[in-house]
Design an enzyme around this catalytic site. Structure first.
Site, PDB file in Angstrom:
ATOM      1  N   ASP A  31       0.846  -1.195   0.000  1.00  0.00           N
ATOM      2  CA  ASP A  31       0.000   0.000   0.000  1.00  0.00           C
ATOM      3  C   ASP A  31       0.884   1.249   0.000  1.00  0.00           C
ATOM      4  O   ASP A  31       1.896   1.306   0.691  1.00  0.00           O
ATOM      5  CB  ASP A  31      -0.913  -0.020   1.242  1.00  0.00           C
ATOM      6  CG  ASP A  31      -2.058   0.966   1.129  1.00  0.00           C
ATOM      7  OD1 ASP A  31      -3.217   0.513   1.059  1.00  0.00           O
ATOM      8  OD2 ASP A  31      -1.798   2.189   1.115  1.00  0.00           O
ATOM      9  N   ASN A  86     -12.883  -2.978   3.040  1.00  0.00           N
ATOM     10  CA  ASN A  86     -13.814  -1.864   3.180  1.00  0.00           C
ATOM     11  C   ASN A  86     -14.821  -1.940   2.039  1.00  0.00           C
ATOM     12  O   ASN A  86     -14.433  -2.053   0.864  1.00  0.00           O
ATOM     13  CB  ASN A  86     -13.051  -0.535   3.130  1.00  0.00           C
ATOM     14  CG  ASN A  86     -12.103  -0.363   4.308  1.00  0.00           C
ATOM     15  OD1 ASN A  86     -12.415  -0.780   5.427  1.00  0.00           O
ATOM     16  ND2 ASN A  86     -10.952   0.232   4.071  1.00  0.00           N
ATOM     17  N   GLN A  93     -14.035   2.798   1.915  1.00  0.00           N
ATOM     18  CA  GLN A  93     -13.546   2.389   0.592  1.00  0.00           C
ATOM     19  C   GLN A  93     -13.319   3.621  -0.278  1.00  0.00           C
ATOM     20  O   GLN A  93     -14.223   4.459  -0.426  1.00  0.00           O
ATOM     21  CB  GLN A  93     -14.552   1.444  -0.092  1.00  0.00           C
ATOM     22  CG  GLN A  93     -13.998   0.879  -1.396  1.00  0.00           C
ATOM     23  CD  GLN A  93     -14.917  -0.171  -2.050  1.00  0.00           C
ATOM     24  OE1 GLN A  93     -16.024  -0.424  -1.578  1.00  0.00           O
ATOM     25  NE2 GLN A  93     -14.432  -0.750  -3.139  1.00  0.00           N
ATOM     26  N   VAL A  95     -11.065   3.179  -3.261  1.00  0.00           N
ATOM     27  CA  VAL A  95     -10.784   2.655  -4.600  1.00  0.00           C
ATOM     28  C   VAL A  95     -11.812   1.565  -4.877  1.00  0.00           C
ATOM     29  O   VAL A  95     -11.895   0.571  -4.129  1.00  0.00           O
ATOM     30  CB  VAL A  95      -9.347   2.095  -4.701  1.00  0.00           C
ATOM     31  CG1 VAL A  95      -9.100   1.545  -6.103  1.00  0.00           C
ATOM     32  CG2 VAL A  95      -8.315   3.172  -4.359  1.00  0.00           C
ATOM     33  N   HIS A  99     -10.491  -5.053  -2.917  1.00  0.00           N
ATOM     34  CA  HIS A  99      -9.139  -5.317  -2.419  1.00  0.00           C
ATOM     35  C   HIS A  99      -9.192  -5.755  -0.968  1.00  0.00           C
ATOM     36  O   HIS A  99     -10.011  -5.275  -0.196  1.00  0.00           O
ATOM     37  CB  HIS A  99      -8.221  -4.102  -2.583  1.00  0.00           C
ATOM     38  CG  HIS A  99      -8.789  -2.814  -2.080  1.00  0.00           C
ATOM     39  ND1 HIS A  99      -9.754  -2.105  -2.773  1.00  0.00           N
ATOM     40  CD2 HIS A  99      -8.551  -2.114  -0.961  1.00  0.00           C
ATOM     41  CE1 HIS A  99     -10.070  -1.021  -2.093  1.00  0.00           C
ATOM     42  NE2 HIS A  99      -9.362  -1.001  -0.976  1.00  0.00           N
ATOM     43  N   HIS A 101      -7.055  -5.701   2.399  1.00  0.00           N
ATOM     44  CA  HIS A 101      -5.890  -5.129   3.093  1.00  0.00           C
ATOM     45  C   HIS A 101      -5.302  -6.218   3.991  1.00  0.00           C
ATOM     46  O   HIS A 101      -6.049  -6.867   4.734  1.00  0.00           O
ATOM     47  CB  HIS A 101      -6.308  -3.977   4.011  1.00  0.00           C
ATOM     48  CG  HIS A 101      -6.838  -2.761   3.317  1.00  0.00           C
ATOM     49  ND1 HIS A 101      -6.056  -1.650   3.087  1.00  0.00           N
ATOM     50  CD2 HIS A 101      -8.070  -2.470   2.838  1.00  0.00           C
ATOM     51  CE1 HIS A 101      -6.804  -0.715   2.493  1.00  0.00           C
ATOM     52  NE2 HIS A 101      -8.030  -1.193   2.333  1.00  0.00           N
TER      53      HIS A 101
HETATM   54  P1  DGP Z   1      -9.595   1.621   0.617  1.00  0.00           P
HETATM   55  O1  DGP Z   1      -9.602   2.883   1.429  1.00  0.00           O
HETATM   56  O2  DGP Z   1     -10.046   0.410   1.407  1.00  0.00           O
HETATM   57  O3  DGP Z   1     -10.323   1.783  -0.702  1.00  0.00           O
HETATM   58  O4  DGP Z   1      -8.060   1.367   0.291  1.00  0.00           O
HETATM   59  C1  DGP Z   1      -7.408   1.892  -0.814  1.00  0.00           C
HETATM   60  C2  DGP Z   1      -5.948   1.799  -0.521  1.00  0.00           C
HETATM   61  O5  DGP Z   1      -5.243   1.928  -1.732  1.00  0.00           O
HETATM   62  C3  DGP Z   1      -5.411   2.896   0.401  1.00  0.00           C
HETATM   63  O6  DGP Z   1      -4.893   2.303   1.585  1.00  0.00           O
HETATM   64  C4  DGP Z   1      -4.300   3.563  -0.386  1.00  0.00           C
HETATM   65  C5  DGP Z   1      -4.026   2.587  -1.507  1.00  0.00           C
HETATM   66  N1  DGP Z   1      -3.641   3.188  -2.772  1.00  0.00           N
HETATM   67  C6  DGP Z   1      -4.329   4.133  -3.451  1.00  0.00           C
HETATM   68  N2  DGP Z   1      -3.682   4.446  -4.592  1.00  0.00           N
HETATM   69  C7  DGP Z   1      -2.585   3.638  -4.640  1.00  0.00           C
HETATM   70  C8  DGP Z   1      -1.545   3.495  -5.582  1.00  0.00           C
HETATM   71  O7  DGP Z   1      -1.475   4.141  -6.622  1.00  0.00           O
HETATM   72  N3  DGP Z   1      -0.582   2.573  -5.281  1.00  0.00           N
HETATM   73  C9  DGP Z   1      -0.614   1.822  -4.131  1.00  0.00           C
HETATM   74  N4  DGP Z   1       0.378   0.950  -3.950  1.00  0.00           N
HETATM   75  N5  DGP Z   1      -1.594   1.938  -3.231  1.00  0.00           N
HETATM   76  C10 DGP Z   1      -2.568   2.837  -3.477  1.00  0.00           C
END
Ligand code: DGP
Length: 113
Positions: A31, A86, A93, A95, A99, A101
């Protein structure tokens, strides 16, 4: 999926990531905003928007993501870890590509915020 997300672009190799595991069904990478010493995201290659969008036909895929989480936790040397999904904006959430975590490397609190 209506709009490709940042995770679709990571899957396509358009955006780099720090990959830790991959197979024909999923990809796991660190992340970008880690909330624990180990914070890895496990995403299906299939562009499901959320857990809520999953159907009966996705049962094996969902189980696979859980087994990969455990495999990656072992790979990272974790004895104790937490998995979080999430679902929806109010649950955190951001994205809209399903996914899992995987968080570890510190003591976790309960309940989560
Ligand atoms: P959520 O809030 O559950 O939708 O988690 C999305 C997660 O994705 C958040 O912890 C940050 C991560 N994230 C967002 N953009 C990127 C990215 O471009 N690269 C990586 N490695 N993680 C990302």
């Amino acid at each position: 999926m209506a709009n490709p997300t940042i995770f679709s672009r990571i899957l396509e190799g358009e955006i780099p990531c720090e990959e830790v595991y991959k197979d024909e069904f999923c990809l796991a990478f660190r992340d970008i905003q880690p909330q624990a010493p180990v914070h890895i995201l496990i995403i299906p290659r299939k562009p499901l928007e959320s857990l809520q969008a999953a159907k009966e036909e996705d049962k094996a895929l969902l189980g696979h993501l859980m087994l990969v989480a455990a495999k990656v936790a072992e790979q990272e040397g974790l004895q104790d870890w937490r998995t979080v999904i999430n679902n929806g904006e109010k649950a955190g959430q951001t994205v809209f590509h399903l996914h899992v975590h995987l968080l570890g490397g510190r003591t976790m609190k309960w309940p989560p915020g």
